[in-house]
Structure formats: structure tokens, C-alpha cells
Enzyme design. Sequence first.
Site, short mmCIF file in Angstrom:
data_model
loop_
_atom_site.label_atom_id
_atom_site.label_comp_id
_atom_site.label_asym_id
_atom_site.label_seq_id
_atom_site.Cartn_x
_atom_site.Cartn_y
_atom_site.Cartn_z
CD1 TRP A 1 3.25 -0.82 -0.55
CD2 TRP A 1 2.06 -1.72 1.12
NE1 TRP A 1 2.76 0.21 0.23
CE2 TRP A 1 2.04 -0.31 1.27
CE3 TRP A 1 1.40 -2.51 2.07
CZ2 TRP A 1 1.36 0.32 2.31
CZ3 TRP A 1 0.73 -1.88 3.10
CH2 TRP A 1 0.70 -0.47 3.21
CD GLU B 1 1.86 -1.96 -4.14
OE1 GLU B 1 0.88 -1.20 -4.17
OE2 GLU B 1 1.79 -3.16 -3.81
CE LYS C 1 -0.49 4.23 0.30
NZ LYS C 1 -1.38 3.46 1.19
CG ASP D 1 -1.42 0.96 -6.18
OD1 ASP D 1 -2.20 1.91 -6.46
OD2 ASP D 1 -1.76 -0.01 -5.50
CG HIS E 1 0.51 3.20 -3.96
ND1 HIS E 1 1.13 2.05 -3.52
CD2 HIS E 1 -0.74 3.18 -3.41
CE1 HIS E 1 0.30 1.36 -2.76
NE2 HIS E 1 -0.84 2.02 -2.69
CG HIS F 1 -1.34 -3.37 -7.43
ND1 HIS F 1 -1.05 -3.46 -6.09
CD2 HIS F 1 -1.17 -4.63 -7.92
CE1 HIS F 1 -0.71 -4.70 -5.79
NE2 HIS F 1 -0.77 -5.42 -6.88
CG ASP G 1 -9.06 6.73 -0.18
OD1 ASP G 1 -8.22 5.82 -0.32
OD2 ASP G 1 -10.22 6.54 0.18
CG ASP H 1 -6.42 1.82 -1.81
OD1 ASP H 1 -5.79 1.28 -2.72
OD2 ASP H 1 -5.92 2.17 -0.73
CG ASP I 1 -4.40 -2.40 -4.08
OD1 ASP I 1 -5.33 -2.56 -3.26
OD2 ASP I 1 -3.23 -2.19 -3.74
#
Length: 414
Positions: A180, A221, A223, A254, A257, A281, A289, A291, A321
Amino acid sequence: MDYSAAKERYASFGVDTEEALKKLSATPISLHCWQGDDVGGFESPDSSLGGGLAVTGNYPGKARSIDELRLDLEKVLSLIPGNHRLNLHAIYGDFSRGKVDRDAISIEQFQGWIDWCSANNLGLDFNPSCFGHEKAEDGLTLSSPDAGIRDFWIAHCQASRKIGAEMGKQLGSPCVTNVWIPDGMKDLPADRLGPRERLAASLDKVFEESLDPAHNLDAVESKLFGIGSESYVVGSHEFYMGYATTRQKVLCLDAGHFHPTESVADKISSALLYVPELLLHVSRGVRWDSDHVVILDDPTKAIFEELVRCDALSRTHIGLDFFDASINRIAAWAIGTRSAQKGLLMALLQPMSKIIEAEATGNYTERLALLEISRTLPWGSVWEEFCSRNQTPGEGEWFAEVKAYEDTVLAKRS
């Protein structure tokens, strides 16, 4: 309801709880090391994130060394049923013998982690760390217009692949080495194609050396955006979907993402048609945000339902993640991992044969009814049985252990 009664209740819908528990036990979750120290790593005491990453909060007890991080991980693993994996970033090597720049890292900095994982019956996964470095200050790494910058990060990713392969070889389990990068722009770019052409060329060089897939699996990966790359990310989903398809790499999805209205679960069946394997992930996006600690919410349940319905567990690597410094970090790990496992168990316990039969015969009323009925079936009793068989605290017990660990260990860290 005790397990025997829950087992009979599920059997009345054609569900074998023992088979579900067997599959759950055979599915490891890769725990991300960076939850334990807020993505600090051990390169230097004054390391900073960068790359569009930010950690909020200052809850006491952050791991300050490899020994403290391992101690915390051992505690977390005692709270999570089943056998699992550890996911390392390159900045988490042992640099006690002197700093090594990222283009020159080798297995020497990670042998201690291999030995620790072997002793704790863990597999290992790995990630190059293309952020928090002077050669990433402008937010561009593998797509940089500066050939020298690109070559540095290419060398770092190549070194990371070799480390991952050695991890997989020594532990007897393939290491998923996931690439990533933070590359993007804060405001509107005039040239969107050029950086993506450079990224594709750089990745081709990264993956040029053939490695044994029994030891190393390459993943890429995407995003949607990050801090400092709000308008344009070079490695978008479309870019990596095309790259993973044409180069037959593992595609990482993810959950944090993508746009909040996008369904990651819906992408799984399409991706499986074109790429050999998936890396998930599991995270929780909240507005911008990406995460937050994983919880048993609808998007998480949908991801695991889709994996089970596609019979894709054997082609999917599941990792976490997220990083939250506003709450107890041990609890964050335990909540996130146990929530992911619960989501998988709930999916495995759905009366899928009856649901599919209803759909195949056009009886969509029965299909919807069965899906709703499955929500109230006693999956919690099956989960408690899983915890008991693995000698792991149940839902009413594990948090007390976290509090005791905080009082005796974390509170003493200054």
C-alpha cells in the site's frame, strides 16, 4: 440457551453447528501489530506517520518497545479463540544494532519476530512501510516523477518481498506481503494518467523476481482518499483491480478505503472472477476516517456472509486494520478480532441451503423470511461454546482480564 439446545435448534433448519465451528477454527485472523503502539514502529524514537495517516487519542499504556508489544500481543491472543497470524509493517523490525534505511532492510531485522511467532504458533504477514520517511514527505513514492525516489521505494518493496518469503519459508505458511502506498494529491491534478503509468511500471519492477507462492503471496491495496490526498489517489480501486487482474496478484479490499455508501461485500464476488485470491483488511470507516475498531455491524456481517456464500474462505486472507489510541489498546484488539470472528460464525450458521433453495425456486418471500429468522437463532450460544473449547474467556469474562492487565502492566508504563 446452552449449546446442546442451540445445536438442536440449528439442526431444525438444516445447519450443522459442528461443521460451522470446524470452519471457524480453521480460519485465522491476521492481527495488525500497529494497534499496539499507534503505528509508531521501532526505527527511531521520534518517528512520525505522514502518508495521510493519523492516530487520535493518548490512552495510557502504549507499547514502547518490541518486548512490550509482544507482551501485549500475548495477552490479546489469550483473549481470542482459535489460532491466528501476526501482520507486521516494515517499521517494526529490530533496529537495536543500528538503523538500517528501508531500501536495505533484510531478514536480520525480523528474525526475532519469526522466532516469536514460531514459539506462539502464529503465521506472519508483512507490509512495506511507504510512509513516515524523508523520501515520502511530498506524498509520492512509487509514482513519484523523481526516478531516484521511485528507485528507493522499489528497492524497499523488493526487500520486503524477500523478507516475507523467508518468513513464510521458516514458518511453513505463506506470508501475504501487501503493498500500500499513500501517493496522491490534496488538490485537483492536471495529470492523472502519468502517475498511474509510473506506479504500474514501478510495481512491475517490485514483482519482477519470481518468488515461491508457498512462501510469499503478493497483494496490492487501494484507497479512496487520505489526509493530503483528498482529491486524487494514484492507487485507486480501479487501478489495482486492473493491475491485480492482469498480473494475477492478490487483491486487497480494505473495508475503510471506500466511500461510506459503497458495499465492500458486493465487490467480493466480482473480484473473485478475475483475481486468484483476496486479502481483506477488516476495518470500520466512519465518515472520512477509515480506521475505527471493528464491531459487529451490518457492513462487517455482510462481508463475511459474502465470503461464505461464495465459498471463498480458502481463497481469502483475513486481516484487521485499525488503530485507536483513545481507548485501551488491548481491548481494541480483542473487540475487533472477536467481532470479525462473530461475523464469520453468524455467516456460517445461516440456513444457506434453504435460503438458496427458496431463491432458486423464485420464492423470494421465503428467502427474506429465512434471512430474518437467522438473525434471531442462538448463534451466541455457539460462540460461547467456541470460546470454551479454546479455553478463552467468554463474553462476560474477557473484559475483566483486560482491566486487570491494565492495572498491573499498562498503568506502570510512563
